[in-house]
Design a protein around this motif. Sequence first.
Motif, PDB file in Angstrom:
ATOM      1  N   UNK A   3       0.820  -1.217   0.028  1.00 27.06           N
ATOM      2  CA  UNK A   3      -0.073  -0.031  -0.127  1.00 27.06           C
ATOM      3  C   UNK A   3       1.009   1.181   0.262  1.00 27.06           C
ATOM      4  N   UNK A   4       0.332   2.249  -0.492  1.00 27.42           N
ATOM      5  CA  UNK A   4       1.154   3.584  -0.484  1.00 27.42           C
ATOM      6  C   UNK A   4       1.771   3.691  -1.930  1.00 27.42           C
ATOM      7  N   UNK A   5       2.501   4.730  -2.097  1.00 25.52           N
ATOM      8  CA  UNK A   5       3.351   5.109  -3.371  1.00 25.52           C
ATOM      9  C   UNK A   5       4.442   4.216  -3.647  1.00 25.52           C
ATOM     10  N   UNK A   6       4.509   4.011  -4.913  1.00 24.89           N
ATOM     11  CA  UNK A   6       5.985   3.174  -5.305  1.00 24.89           C
ATOM     12  C   UNK A   6       6.951   3.793  -4.944  1.00 24.89           C
ATOM     13  N   UNK A   7       8.010   3.090  -4.328  1.00 23.02           N
ATOM     14  CA  UNK A   7       9.346   3.789  -3.827  1.00 23.02           C
ATOM     15  C   UNK A   7       9.982   4.218  -5.205  1.00 23.02           C
ATOM     16  N   UNK A   8      10.895   5.087  -4.899  1.00 27.19           N
ATOM     17  CA  UNK A   8      11.875   5.364  -6.284  1.00 27.19           C
ATOM     18  C   UNK A   8      12.789   4.552  -6.425  1.00 27.19           C
ATOM     19  N   UNK A   9      13.230   4.349  -7.703  1.00 28.41           N
ATOM     20  CA  UNK A   9      14.197   3.385  -8.097  1.00 28.41           C
ATOM     21  C   UNK A   9      15.592   3.560  -7.217  1.00 28.41           C
ATOM     22  N   UNK A  10      16.023   2.417  -6.873  1.00 22.47           N
ATOM     23  CA  UNK A  10      17.456   2.429  -6.587  1.00 22.47           C
ATOM     24  C   UNK A  10      18.536   1.873  -7.751  1.00 22.47           C
ATOM     25  N   UNK A  11      19.749   2.093  -7.934  1.00 23.97           N
ATOM     26  CA  UNK A  11      20.287   1.336  -8.664  1.00 23.97           C
ATOM     27  C   UNK A  11      21.886   0.572  -8.411  1.00 23.97           C
ATOM     28  N   UNK A  12      21.872  -0.460  -9.048  1.00 28.98           N
ATOM     29  CA  UNK A  12      23.280  -1.207  -8.294  1.00 28.98           C
ATOM     30  C   UNK A  12      24.316  -0.675  -9.221  1.00 28.98           C
ATOM     31  N   UNK A  13      25.563  -1.217  -8.918  1.00 26.40           N
ATOM     32  CA  UNK A  13      26.879  -0.823  -9.724  1.00 26.40           C
ATOM     33  C   UNK A  13      26.836  -1.325 -11.059  1.00 26.40           C
ATOM     34  N   UNK A  14      26.239  -2.419 -11.532  1.00 26.23           N
ATOM     35  CA  UNK A  14      25.907  -2.672 -12.791  1.00 26.23           C
ATOM     36  C   UNK A  14      25.156  -1.870 -13.726  1.00 26.23           C
ATOM     37  N   UNK A  15      24.349  -1.040 -13.198  1.00 23.92           N
ATOM     38  CA  UNK A  15      23.483  -0.071 -13.863  1.00 23.92           C
ATOM     39  C   UNK A  15      22.092  -0.562 -13.705  1.00 23.92           C
ATOM     40  N   UNK A  16      21.915  -1.698 -13.137  1.00 21.52           N
ATOM     41  CA  UNK A  16      20.186  -2.327 -13.072  1.00 21.52           C
ATOM     42  C   UNK A  16      19.597  -1.046 -11.996  1.00 21.52           C
ATOM     43  N   UNK A  69      20.417  -9.295 -15.986  1.00 21.80           N
ATOM     44  CA  UNK A  69      19.752  -8.273 -14.947  1.00 21.80           C
ATOM     45  C   UNK A  69      18.494  -9.105 -13.896  1.00 21.80           C
ATOM     46  N   UNK A  70      18.314 -10.360 -14.571  1.00 21.53           N
ATOM     47  CA  UNK A  70      17.359 -11.077 -13.786  1.00 21.53           C
ATOM     48  C   UNK A  70      18.102 -11.874 -12.829  1.00 21.53           C
ATOM     49  N   UNK A  71      19.306 -12.298 -13.198  1.00 19.36           N
ATOM     50  CA  UNK A  71      20.193 -13.046 -12.131  1.00 19.36           C
ATOM     51  C   UNK A  71      20.382 -12.163 -11.098  1.00 19.36           C
ATOM     52  N   UNK A  72      20.681 -10.979 -11.312  1.00 19.36           N
ATOM     53  CA  UNK A  72      21.110  -9.838 -10.180  1.00 19.36           C
ATOM     54  C   UNK A  72      19.907  -9.328  -9.371  1.00 19.36           C
ATOM     55  N   UNK A  87      16.553  -2.358 -16.991  1.00 23.50           N
ATOM     56  CA  UNK A  87      17.854  -2.674 -17.237  1.00 23.50           C
ATOM     57  C   UNK A  87      18.474  -2.089 -18.622  1.00 23.50           C
ATOM     58  N   UNK A  88      19.738  -1.712 -18.459  1.00 20.24           N
ATOM     59  CA  UNK A  88      20.016  -1.380 -19.929  1.00 20.24           C
ATOM     60  C   UNK A  88      20.348  -2.524 -20.871  1.00 20.24           C
ATOM     61  N   UNK A 107      16.626  -1.476 -23.887  1.00 24.40           N
ATOM     62  CA  UNK A 107      16.459  -1.357 -22.703  1.00 24.40           C
ATOM     63  C   UNK A 107      15.085  -2.153 -22.084  1.00 24.40           C
ATOM     64  N   UNK A 108      15.322  -2.847 -21.025  1.00 25.08           N
ATOM     65  CA  UNK A 108      13.992  -3.839 -20.707  1.00 25.08           C
ATOM     66  C   UNK A 108      13.714  -3.401 -19.356  1.00 25.08           C
TER      67      UNK A 108
END
Length: 118
Positions: A3-16, A69-72, A87-88, A107-108
Motif C-alpha cells: 500500500x502507498x506510493x511506489x518507492x523510487x528506483x535504486x541502482x546497482x553498480x552494474x546499472x540495474x 539483469x534477472x540473475x542480479x 535494465x540497460x 532497454x528492458x
Amino acid sequence: MDVGEAPEFSMTDSGLKYRILRKSDGKKPKADSTVTVHYRGWLNSGKVFDSSYERGETTTFPLQNVIAGWTEGLQLVGEGGMIELAMPSRLGYGERGSPGSIPAHSSLHFIVELVNVD
C-alpha cells in the motif's frame, strides 16, 4: 503491491535499476537457485514482449540460465515479494536482441513476483 506510493528506483553498480513493490521476509534466491515467478516484460515504448500473466501460469527456471539483469535483480527480493526491474541492454539481450520480440540494444523493463525459491 504494498500500500502507498511506489518507492523510487535504486541502482546497482552494474546499472540495474530496481524498486521493491512488495516487501517480503521470505527466502532470497542465490545466483544458482531455481525460481518460480510471475512476470511482465516490456520495452521503453510500452510494448509488452512477454507475460506469464497473459499465459495464466507461472514459469520456473534456474537463475543462472537467464539474462544478467534477472540473475542480479531477483537476488534483491524475497520469496513472496515483487520487484520492478529496469535494465540497460547489456544486462538484457544486448546487441543481438531476441529475434521477433526484442530489438537489438533494447532497454528492458519487468515486474516480477517471486513465487518460490528452490
